[in-house]
Design an enzyme around this catalytic site. Sequence first.
Site, short mmCIF file in Angstrom:
data_model
loop_
_atom_site.label_atom_id
_atom_site.label_comp_id
_atom_site.label_asym_id
_atom_site.label_seq_id
_atom_site.Cartn_x
_atom_site.Cartn_y
_atom_site.Cartn_z
N THR A 234 6.97 49.07 14.72
CA THR A 234 5.86 48.13 14.56
C THR A 234 5.36 48.12 13.13
O THR A 234 5.16 47.04 12.53
CB THR A 234 4.70 48.51 15.50
OG1 THR A 234 5.18 48.56 16.84
CG2 THR A 234 3.57 47.52 15.41
N THR A 235 5.15 49.30 12.56
CA THR A 235 4.67 49.40 11.18
C THR A 235 5.67 48.80 10.20
O THR A 235 5.29 48.32 9.13
CB THR A 235 4.41 50.88 10.82
OG1 THR A 235 3.61 51.47 11.83
CG2 THR A 235 3.71 51.01 9.48
N TYR B 245 5.65 40.17 26.17
CA TYR B 245 5.53 38.75 26.48
C TYR B 245 5.97 38.41 27.90
O TYR B 245 5.20 37.84 28.66
CB TYR B 245 6.31 37.87 25.47
CG TYR B 245 6.03 36.39 25.68
CD1 TYR B 245 4.81 35.84 25.28
CD2 TYR B 245 6.95 35.55 26.30
CE1 TYR B 245 4.53 34.50 25.49
CE2 TYR B 245 6.69 34.22 26.52
CZ TYR B 245 5.46 33.69 26.11
OH TYR B 245 5.18 32.37 26.33
N TYR C 6 8.29 53.69 24.20
CA TYR C 6 7.10 53.40 23.39
C TYR C 6 6.14 52.56 24.20
O TYR C 6 6.43 51.41 24.53
CB TYR C 6 7.55 52.68 22.12
CG TYR C 6 6.48 52.32 21.10
CD1 TYR C 6 5.21 52.86 21.14
CD2 TYR C 6 6.77 51.42 20.07
CE1 TYR C 6 4.25 52.53 20.19
CE2 TYR C 6 5.83 51.09 19.12
CZ TYR C 6 4.58 51.63 19.18
OH TYR C 6 3.64 51.29 18.24
N ARG D 225 -0.29 45.93 21.79
CA ARG D 225 0.67 45.02 21.15
C ARG D 225 1.48 44.23 22.18
O ARG D 225 1.85 43.09 21.93
CB ARG D 225 1.65 45.82 20.28
CG ARG D 225 1.03 46.50 19.08
CD ARG D 225 1.05 45.60 17.86
NE ARG D 225 0.64 46.34 16.67
CZ ARG D 225 0.69 45.83 15.43
NH1 ARG D 225 1.15 44.61 15.23
NH2 ARG D 225 0.30 46.54 14.40
N LYS E 279 6.49 57.67 22.94
CA LYS E 279 5.43 57.48 21.95
C LYS E 279 4.30 56.78 22.68
O LYS E 279 4.43 55.62 23.09
CB LYS E 279 5.90 56.64 20.77
CG LYS E 279 4.79 56.33 19.76
CD LYS E 279 5.26 55.41 18.64
CE LYS E 279 4.10 55.08 17.70
NZ LYS E 279 4.49 54.13 16.62
N ILE F 297 3.90 60.00 16.03
CA ILE F 297 4.60 59.01 15.22
C ILE F 297 3.50 58.17 14.59
O ILE F 297 2.85 57.37 15.25
CB ILE F 297 5.58 58.19 16.06
CG1 ILE F 297 6.67 59.12 16.62
CG2 ILE F 297 6.21 57.08 15.23
CD1 ILE F 297 7.65 58.44 17.58
#
Length: 301
Positions: free
Chosen positions: A51-52, A114, A140, A145, A168, A210
């Site tokens: 993501t980052t 989504y 994750y 998000r 995560k 993380i």
Amino acid sequence: MSKQNDLGWRGAWAAIPTPFGENGELCIDALSRHVAFLCANGIDGIVACGTTGESATLSTSERAKVLEATLSAAAGRVPVIAGVGTNDTKTTIAYGLEAKAGGADGLLVVTPYYNKPNQEGQFRHFMAVADAVDLPQILYNVPGRTGTRCLPETLGRLNAHDNIVGIKDATADMVVATQTRCAAGQDFLMFSGDDGTTLPFISVGGIGAISVVANVAPRLMHDIIAKALEGQYDEARALHERMLPLCLALFSDTSPIPLKAMLAATPMAYPKALRSPLFAMSDTQQAALCAPFANLLAEIV
């Protein structure tokens, strides 16, 4: 032997950003400098194309280039895993196979977003990826998000697969963390995905984080986690309280906008550009964000 003992994965892992030039091109030199800084300053592992790393904007060839540069700069000093998760099982498998071919030590696989599959759909998705790609895989959960999460009982089922080694967890929910530990067992690797709650997360069974904060304070995040894992909670709490203002600043806007602004304020000459629809802070916003951390940022070279 447990998955923890097999891999030895724990501690502070940096979820690294992907540097772009003003025209949107990859800046491999900046990426290499950043990874070298992390490896020289206490980081325990690196996650690329997460993501980052603005993974949703990266092409297949760019993913390969980012992974190659990260592995080259890390030079075997720490494990490097690749974010490959999408909302399509076939695409996720394809990205996973490409990451394996590129030399990744493992995969980070986010819950499909989504289309919001139910728990059975998530179970089948993660099992299909684990069957297809013979690498250790960290799942994750980041419902802020994705709009969905993999529940503890599903994680318990998934832990039966040899390639699925951990989670995560970015829920910031210690009840969920405890339920995960109970459902998945002691050998399931639990990484915090929420910097501000890393310390309590360790207390309920976590073995690391993380982290976004680790990109600018790798040694501090390493020491918080190491002290907590050693049961030295007074020392860990003091370090956590030092870290918290930095954490709040780095999440004052959508990540990685503040992170790139901070890295751009260091002597590293890191570009602060992001890919649309994200956009960089103005110079005025950047100055206000970075001012309280000037001494720290000056040491990042």
